[in-house]
Design a protein around this motif. Structure first.
Motif, PDB file in Angstrom:
ATOM      1  N   SER A 124      45.041  38.761  40.874  1.00  0.00           N
ATOM      2  CA  SER A 124      43.610  38.452  40.911  1.00  0.00           C
ATOM      3  C   SER A 124      43.199  37.767  42.213  1.00  0.00           C
ATOM      4  CB  SER A 124      43.235  37.567  39.718  1.00  0.00           C
ATOM      5  OG  SER A 124      43.952  36.347  39.772  1.00  0.00           O
ATOM      6  N   HIS A 125      44.149  37.250  42.959  1.00  0.00           N
ATOM      7  CA  HIS A 125      43.837  36.587  44.223  1.00  0.00           C
ATOM      8  C   HIS A 125      43.514  37.569  45.353  1.00  0.00           C
ATOM      9  CE1 HIS A 125      44.806  32.834  42.369  1.00  0.00           C
ATOM     10  NE2 HIS A 125      44.650  32.184  43.508  1.00  0.00           N
ATOM     11  N   VAL A 126      43.572  38.857  45.066  1.00  0.00           N
ATOM     12  CA  VAL A 126      43.154  39.842  46.066  1.00  0.00           C
ATOM     13  C   VAL A 126      41.698  39.583  46.434  1.00  0.00           C
ATOM     14  CG1 VAL A 126      42.619  42.287  46.430  1.00  0.00           C
ATOM     15  CG2 VAL A 126      44.799  41.629  45.478  1.00  0.00           C
ATOM     16  N   ASP A 127      40.879  39.247  45.449  1.00  0.00           N
ATOM     17  CA  ASP A 127      39.467  38.967  45.715  1.00  0.00           C
ATOM     18  C   ASP A 127      39.312  37.752  46.628  1.00  0.00           C
ATOM     19  OD1 ASP A 127      38.673  41.101  44.143  1.00  0.00           O
ATOM     20  OD2 ASP A 127      38.510  39.881  42.333  1.00  0.00           O
ATOM     21  N   VAL A 128      40.123  36.732  46.393  1.00  0.00           N
ATOM     22  CA  VAL A 128      40.077  35.532  47.231  1.00  0.00           C
ATOM     23  C   VAL A 128      40.477  35.872  48.657  1.00  0.00           C
ATOM     24  CG1 VAL A 128      41.074  33.234  47.581  1.00  0.00           C
ATOM     25  CG2 VAL A 128      40.553  34.021  45.268  1.00  0.00           C
ATOM     26  N   LEU A 129      41.558  36.616  48.782  1.00  0.00           N
ATOM     27  CA  LEU A 129      42.042  37.020  50.103  1.00  0.00           C
ATOM     28  C   LEU A 129      41.013  37.908  50.809  1.00  0.00           C
ATOM     29  CD1 LEU A 129      44.548  36.635  51.873  1.00  0.00           C
ATOM     30  CD2 LEU A 129      45.468  38.721  50.904  1.00  0.00           C
ATOM     31  N   ALA A 130      40.403  38.801  50.060  1.00  0.00           N
ATOM     32  CA  ALA A 130      39.409  39.711  50.643  1.00  0.00           C
ATOM     33  C   ALA A 130      38.158  38.963  51.091  1.00  0.00           C
ATOM     34  CB  ALA A 130      39.031  40.795  49.639  1.00  0.00           C
ATOM     35  N   SER A 131      37.876  37.824  50.480  1.00  0.00           N
ATOM     36  CA  SER A 131      36.674  37.071  50.837  1.00  0.00           C
ATOM     37  C   SER A 131      36.864  36.186  52.061  1.00  0.00           C
ATOM     38  CB  SER A 131      36.214  36.226  49.651  1.00  0.00           C
ATOM     39  OG  SER A 131      37.152  35.187  49.404  1.00  0.00           O
ATOM     40  N   GLY A 180      37.159  52.992  44.353  1.00  0.00           N
ATOM     41  CA  GLY A 180      37.084  54.413  44.071  1.00  0.00           C
ATOM     42  C   GLY A 180      38.347  54.976  43.458  1.00  0.00           C
ATOM     43  N   ASN A 181      39.289  54.098  43.097  1.00  0.00           N
ATOM     44  CA  ASN A 181      40.571  54.552  42.573  1.00  0.00           C
ATOM     45  C   ASN A 181      41.061  53.561  41.516  1.00  0.00           C
ATOM     46  OD1 ASN A 181      43.150  55.423  42.114  1.00  0.00           O
ATOM     47  ND2 ASN A 181      43.871  55.148  44.195  1.00  0.00           N
ATOM     48  N   ASP A 182      40.840  53.876  40.271  1.00  0.00           N
ATOM     49  CA  ASP A 182      41.242  52.961  39.202  1.00  0.00           C
ATOM     50  C   ASP A 182      42.758  52.913  39.011  1.00  0.00           C
ATOM     51  OD1 ASP A 182      41.294  55.549  38.222  1.00  0.00           O
ATOM     52  OD2 ASP A 182      40.612  54.989  36.222  1.00  0.00           O
ATOM     53  N   LYS A 183      43.488  53.796  39.675  1.00  0.00           N
ATOM     54  CA  LYS A 183      44.959  53.808  39.584  1.00  0.00           C
ATOM     55  C   LYS A 183      45.587  52.770  40.523  1.00  0.00           C
ATOM     56  CE  LYS A 183      45.015  57.678  37.139  1.00  0.00           C
ATOM     57  NZ  LYS A 183      45.095  57.657  35.720  1.00  0.00           N
ATOM     58  N   LEU A 184      44.861  52.374  41.552  1.00  0.00           N
ATOM     59  CA  LEU A 184      45.366  51.413  42.531  1.00  0.00           C
ATOM     60  C   LEU A 184      45.119  50.001  42.016  1.00  0.00           C
ATOM     61  CD1 LEU A 184      46.597  51.136  45.408  1.00  0.00           C
ATOM     62  CD2 LEU A 184      44.257  50.918  46.242  1.00  0.00           C
ATOM     63  N   LYS A 185      46.211  49.273  41.763  1.00  0.00           N
ATOM     64  CA  LYS A 185      46.097  47.928  41.203  1.00  0.00           C
ATOM     65  C   LYS A 185      47.023  46.985  41.960  1.00  0.00           C
ATOM     66  CE  LYS A 185      44.998  49.209  36.412  1.00  0.00           C
ATOM     67  NZ  LYS A 185      44.288  50.351  36.693  1.00  0.00           N
ATOM     68  N   ALA A 186      46.458  45.915  42.475  1.00  0.00           N
ATOM     69  CA  ALA A 186      47.272  44.917  43.160  1.00  0.00           C
ATOM     70  C   ALA A 186      48.227  44.286  42.154  1.00  0.00           C
ATOM     71  CB  ALA A 186      46.387  43.847  43.777  1.00  0.00           C
ATOM     72  N   LYS A 187      49.431  44.046  42.598  1.00  0.00           N
ATOM     73  CA  LYS A 187      50.434  43.442  41.729  1.00  0.00           C
ATOM     74  C   LYS A 187      50.902  42.098  42.268  1.00  0.00           C
ATOM     75  CE  LYS A 187      54.716  44.372  39.329  1.00  0.00           C
ATOM     76  NZ  LYS A 187      55.798  45.292  39.093  1.00  0.00           N
ATOM     77  N   GLY A 215      42.908  38.225  55.701  1.00  0.00           N
ATOM     78  CA  GLY A 215      42.141  38.904  54.662  1.00  0.00           C
ATOM     79  C   GLY A 215      42.069  40.414  54.776  1.00  0.00           C
ATOM     80  N   ALA A 216      42.587  40.991  55.843  1.00  0.00           N
ATOM     81  CA  ALA A 216      42.433  42.430  56.078  1.00  0.00           C
ATOM     82  C   ALA A 216      43.064  43.275  54.978  1.00  0.00           C
ATOM     83  CB  ALA A 216      43.006  42.816  57.441  1.00  0.00           C
ATOM     84  N   ALA A 217      44.277  42.945  54.564  1.00  0.00           N
ATOM     85  CA  ALA A 217      44.939  43.726  53.498  1.00  0.00           C
ATOM     86  C   ALA A 217      44.186  43.588  52.184  1.00  0.00           C
ATOM     87  CB  ALA A 217      46.389  43.293  53.336  1.00  0.00           C
ATOM     88  N   GLY A 218      43.691  42.408  51.902  1.00  0.00           N
ATOM     89  CA  GLY A 218      42.915  42.191  50.678  1.00  0.00           C
ATOM     90  C   GLY A 218      41.659  43.030  50.656  1.00  0.00           C
ATOM     91  N   ARG A 219      40.949  43.059  51.790  1.00  0.00           N
ATOM     92  CA  ARG A 219      39.732  43.889  51.868  1.00  0.00           C
ATOM     93  C   ARG A 219      40.066  45.365  51.717  1.00  0.00           C
ATOM     94  NH1 ARG A 219      38.514  39.722  55.322  1.00  0.00           N
ATOM     95  NH2 ARG A 219      39.335  40.732  57.191  1.00  0.00           N
ATOM     96  N   LEU A 220      41.169  45.798  52.328  1.00  0.00           N
ATOM     97  CA  LEU A 220      41.578  47.204  52.246  1.00  0.00           C
ATOM     98  C   LEU A 220      41.872  47.603  50.804  1.00  0.00           C
ATOM     99  CD1 LEU A 220      42.543  49.882  53.679  1.00  0.00           C
ATOM    100  CD2 LEU A 220      44.817  48.875  53.566  1.00  0.00           C
ATOM    101  N   ILE A 221      42.707  46.838  50.122  1.00  0.00           N
ATOM    102  CA  ILE A 221      43.087  47.165  48.744  1.00  0.00           C
ATOM    103  C   ILE A 221      41.886  47.064  47.818  1.00  0.00           C
ATOM    104  CG2 ILE A 221      44.543  46.485  46.793  1.00  0.00           C
ATOM    105  CD1 ILE A 221      46.065  47.882  49.099  1.00  0.00           C
ATOM    106  N   LYS A 222      41.082  46.034  47.984  1.00  0.00           N
ATOM    107  CA  LYS A 222      39.900  45.872  47.131  1.00  0.00           C
ATOM    108  C   LYS A 222      38.932  47.037  47.301  1.00  0.00           C
ATOM    109  CE  LYS A 222      36.206  42.656  46.018  1.00  0.00           C
ATOM    110  NZ  LYS A 222      35.562  41.385  46.328  1.00  0.00           N
TER     111      LYS A 222
END
Length: 178
Positions: free
Chosen positions: A121-128, A102-109, A90-97
């Protein structure tokens, strides 16, 4: 600055080594991200066990070949930032999330884990997902709960037997008094 062939080979070798060890991958669009935001993200990545790299997609595609992340090769299009979780999934997910707040230009793909690709959208799942320490604490709690319940049961039985013995002793004491 264009890389020569040996530099490209070094980048691919470095990424291949990281991809072979990584638990998860997030590729994110970063166009419009400021230098200060990238610097802060890189600092946080170092602290949390995430390998963060901006690299050409062709080099990234070659690097992930033969790893669980090869399934994401078709989606590696456009200017992407690659975040590999090295210590916990989950570390990368938490980092990107966190960085995206603070950066609306950064979007997980792309989100890839365990040989499967998931929507952004699974970035949230990974971050959790729990951190390693949180997971160990939950495991310890699960392992100690039956022991605690057993101890409570033994104590309750002991108290019940003591109460029963005291009740049995009371009529005997009354009989002796008469």
């Amino acid at each position: 600055m264009a890389l020569n062939l040996s530099q490209k080979q070094e980048v691919v070798a470095e990424l291949a080594d990281v991809a072979a060890k990584a638990h998860s991958l997030i590729a994110a669009e970063y166009a419009g991200t400021t230098v200060a935001q990238m610097t802060a993200m890189r600092k946080q990545a170092r602290e949390t066990g995430v390998f963060l790299k901006v690299v050409k997609n062709t080099l990234a595609s070659r690097a992930v070949e033969g790893t669980d992340f090869a399934v994401a090769k078709d989606q590696m299009v456009g200017p992407l930032l690659y975040a590999f979780s090295l210590e916990e999934p989950g570390a990368a997910g938490r980092l990107i999330k966190e960085a995206a707040k603070g950066n609306d230009k950064l979007k997980a793909k792309v989100v890839a884990i365990g040989g499967e690709v998931f929507p952004a959208s699974h970035v949230d799942v990974l971050a959790s997902l729990p951190t390693r320490d949180q997971a160990l604490a939950m495991l310890a709690r699960v392992l100690t709960e039956p022991v605690t319940m057993f101890a409570r049961a033994v104590k309750a039985i002991g108290e019940k037997q003591e109460g029963g013995a005291a009740e049995a002793a009371a009529p005997a004491a009354e009989a002796e008094a008469v």
